[in-house]
Write an enzyme that holds these catalytic residues in place. Structure first.
Site, mmCIF file in Angstrom:
data_model
loop_
_atom_site.group_PDB
_atom_site.id
_atom_site.type_symbol
_atom_site.label_atom_id
_atom_site.label_comp_id
_atom_site.label_asym_id
_atom_site.label_seq_id
_atom_site.Cartn_x
_atom_site.Cartn_y
_atom_site.Cartn_z
ATOM 1 N N HIS A 11 38.621 34.402 66.945
ATOM 2 C CA HIS A 11 38.302 34.424 65.701
ATOM 3 C C HIS A 11 37.796 32.840 65.429
ATOM 4 O O HIS A 11 37.743 32.016 65.855
ATOM 5 C CB HIS A 11 38.949 34.431 64.431
ATOM 6 C CG HIS A 11 40.145 33.810 64.509
ATOM 7 N ND1 HIS A 11 40.074 32.367 64.119
ATOM 8 C CD2 HIS A 11 41.377 34.350 64.932
ATOM 9 C CE1 HIS A 11 41.512 32.476 64.375
ATOM 10 N NE2 HIS A 11 42.620 33.310 65.095
HETATM 11 P P1 TYD Z 1 46.808 34.664 63.763
HETATM 12 O O1 TYD Z 1 45.661 33.785 63.008
HETATM 13 O O2 TYD Z 1 45.133 35.704 63.560
HETATM 14 O O3 TYD Z 1 46.769 34.508 65.574
HETATM 15 P P2 TYD Z 1 46.539 33.872 66.615
HETATM 16 O O4 TYD Z 1 47.062 32.627 66.601
HETATM 17 O O5 TYD Z 1 46.089 34.842 67.604
HETATM 18 O O6 TYD Z 1 45.045 33.250 65.930
HETATM 19 O O7 TYD Z 1 48.058 35.091 63.181
HETATM 20 C C1 TYD Z 1 48.481 35.891 64.032
HETATM 21 C C2 TYD Z 1 49.560 36.617 62.611
HETATM 22 O O8 TYD Z 1 50.503 35.151 62.326
HETATM 23 C C3 TYD Z 1 48.982 37.079 61.315
HETATM 24 O O9 TYD Z 1 49.790 38.418 60.876
HETATM 25 C C4 TYD Z 1 48.601 35.732 60.374
HETATM 26 C C5 TYD Z 1 49.814 35.161 59.806
HETATM 27 N N1 TYD Z 1 50.543 33.282 60.293
HETATM 28 C C6 TYD Z 1 50.435 33.377 59.385
HETATM 29 O O10 TYD Z 1 51.313 33.811 58.125
HETATM 30 N N2 TYD Z 1 50.901 32.038 58.751
HETATM 31 C C7 TYD Z 1 50.162 30.781 59.866
HETATM 32 O O11 TYD Z 1 49.904 29.820 59.519
HETATM 33 C C8 TYD Z 1 48.907 31.612 60.655
HETATM 34 C C9 TYD Z 1 48.172 30.805 61.752
HETATM 35 C C10 TYD Z 1 49.258 33.032 61.380
#
Ligand code: TYD
Length: 145
Positions: free
Chosen positions: A60
């Site tokens: 993303h």
């Molecule tokens: P996401 O940012 O999509 O993960 P990645 O590290 O793979 O980019 O986040 C995964 C899940 O965790 C999503 O449901 C949102 C949650 N999340 C939070 O609640 N707080 C946070 O600070 C982050 C980074 C994610």
């Protein structure tokens, strides 16, 4: 950010920061002072750990969020894409931080066993700030560029 801070450009919107290191016979100590070493005010810290080697994280970009990604332990690869340029960066040194502006599409992969990815972020978690569709990202990158 302090004017002595080393910043190595990777692609537009992404650069490597080098944090101070204090070495002695007891080992290494590095430190991060928000106002000195990070180009934004830190609003949130989150971390990834126990990531399976074949898993991919990220995938993303963001509307506003800026981040600095640190390989606190172990290693992983960050694939970067600003809509024009692409580059893969191996993070394997806890002294280095990978700065990403909002409009950098990033995929984190190839996590080594026991690796810990710490992320310093400029905003709290805001789902509406995510750009999760790659075509939407490319359109936004063209508008911005
Ligand atoms: P996401 O940012 O999509 O993960 P990645 O590290 O793979 O980019 O986040 C995964 C899940 O965790 C999503 O449901 C949102 C949650 N999340 C939070 O609640 N707080 C946070 O600070 C982050 C980074 C994610």
């Amino acid at each position: 950010m302090g004017k002595d801070m080393m910043e190595k450009p990777i692609i537009k919107g992404a650069s490597l920061l080098q944090f101070p290191i204090i070495k002695d016979h007891r080992g290494n100590l590095s430190f991060v002072e928000g106002s000195e070493h990070i180009p934004f005010d830190i609003a949130r810290v989150y971390y990834l750990y126990d990531v399976p080697h074949d898993a991919e994280r990220g995938g993303h970009a963001h509307k506003e969020l800026q981040q600095v990604i640190i390989a606190m332990s172990g290693s992983y690869v960050v694939e970067l894409d600003n809509g024009t340029e692409r580059k893969d960066v191996l993070l394997n040194n806890p002294r280095m931080g990978l700065y990403l502006n909002s409009m950098t599409w990033r995929v984190l992969k190839g996590f080594s066993s026991g690796s810990v990815c710490v992320v310093l972020a400029s905003q709290p978690y805001i789902e509406d700030d995510y750009i999760r569709d790659y075509d939407d990202f490319l359109r936004a990158a063209k508008r911005n560029g």
